[in-house]
Motif scaffolding. Sequence first.
Motif, PDB file in Angstrom:
ATOM      1  N   UNK A 128      84.192   0.996  35.500  1.00 29.49           N
ATOM      2  CA  UNK A 128      83.400   0.202  35.075  1.00 29.49           C
ATOM      3  C   UNK A 128      83.042  -0.612  36.463  1.00 29.49           C
ATOM      4  N   UNK A 129      84.082  -1.051  37.306  1.00 27.29           N
ATOM      5  CA  UNK A 129      83.665  -2.156  38.410  1.00 27.29           C
ATOM      6  C   UNK A 129      82.553  -1.354  39.361  1.00 27.29           C
ATOM      7  N   UNK A 130      82.950  -0.330  39.804  1.00 30.16           N
ATOM      8  CA  UNK A 130      81.699   0.369  40.861  1.00 30.16           C
ATOM      9  C   UNK A 130      80.474   0.595  40.082  1.00 30.16           C
ATOM     10  N   UNK A 131      80.627   1.088  38.659  1.00 27.22           N
ATOM     11  CA  UNK A 131      79.335   1.242  38.004  1.00 27.22           C
ATOM     12  C   UNK A 131      78.547  -0.306  37.880  1.00 27.22           C
ATOM     13  N   UNK A 132      79.269  -1.353  37.612  1.00 24.33           N
ATOM     14  CA  UNK A 132      78.695  -2.547  37.353  1.00 24.33           C
ATOM     15  C   UNK A 132      77.831  -2.774  38.689  1.00 24.33           C
ATOM     16  N   UNK A 133      78.672  -2.667  39.885  1.00 27.84           N
ATOM     17  CA  UNK A 133      78.162  -3.187  41.165  1.00 27.84           C
ATOM     18  C   UNK A 133      77.225  -2.003  41.855  1.00 27.84           C
ATOM     19  N   UNK A 134      77.062  -1.189  41.134  1.00 28.92           N
ATOM     20  CA  UNK A 134      76.194   0.370  41.790  1.00 28.92           C
ATOM     21  C   UNK A 134      75.017  -0.433  42.719  1.00 28.92           C
ATOM     22  N   UNK A 135      74.139  -1.152  41.879  1.00 29.90           N
ATOM     23  CA  UNK A 135      72.878  -1.560  42.562  1.00 29.90           C
ATOM     24  C   UNK A 135      73.250  -2.480  43.793  1.00 29.90           C
ATOM     25  N   UNK A 136      74.303  -3.289  43.762  1.00 32.58           N
ATOM     26  CA  UNK A 136      74.735  -4.044  44.863  1.00 32.58           C
ATOM     27  C   UNK A 136      75.603  -3.572  46.136  1.00 32.58           C
ATOM     28  N   UNK A 137      76.037  -2.209  45.884  1.00 35.68           N
ATOM     29  CA  UNK A 137      76.978  -1.610  46.999  1.00 35.68           C
ATOM     30  C   UNK A 137      76.171  -0.746  48.057  1.00 35.68           C
TER      31      UNK A 137
END
Length: 168
Positions: A128-137
């Motif tokens: 969930x952490x990387x999915x949440x930050x997907x647009x920002x990574x």
Amino acid sequence: HEILHTHTPHTQIRNFTTVNLEPCAVQQLLATATANRQTACTLVNDRSSRSHFILMLSVTGRNAHTGQVTEGAVNLVDLVGSERTAACNNDPIRLREMHHNNRSLSCLGDVISALRSKQPHIPYRNCKLTYLLQKDLGHTSKVIMIVNIHPDPSHTQESICSLRVLFF
């Protein structure tokens, strides 16, 4: 929580609170968020964070002369540190938290590695952490990571684990 990515620059999260802020309200919001953050005592730290802390700021600017509107986002993310099993003192709740937190840190390292090596597939959906930050990574985003390193030589191994997320 369900995370929804749409064609807009904003990521939506079901059952989360969105607040329009005036500058004077920021302190109160941060105090509320801090009060809701879970901490617990472990063998390593008497007040160890048990969850990541993410503050997502959406910023909209409007040029008064041209009417042009620009949107952007700033995410301030305080990640939990990696932990070893021994630090949890065989407490089943701390062990489960440790497992989930270490897994999300590992997934973040996998995403950073895939982005750095320009892999065709970036494993954002692995947690969930990387999915949440997907647009920002990825893409044209800028990421700054700050790692808190303990100066005591007895914590060298933990410091190395933290740095591996960034550099390997």
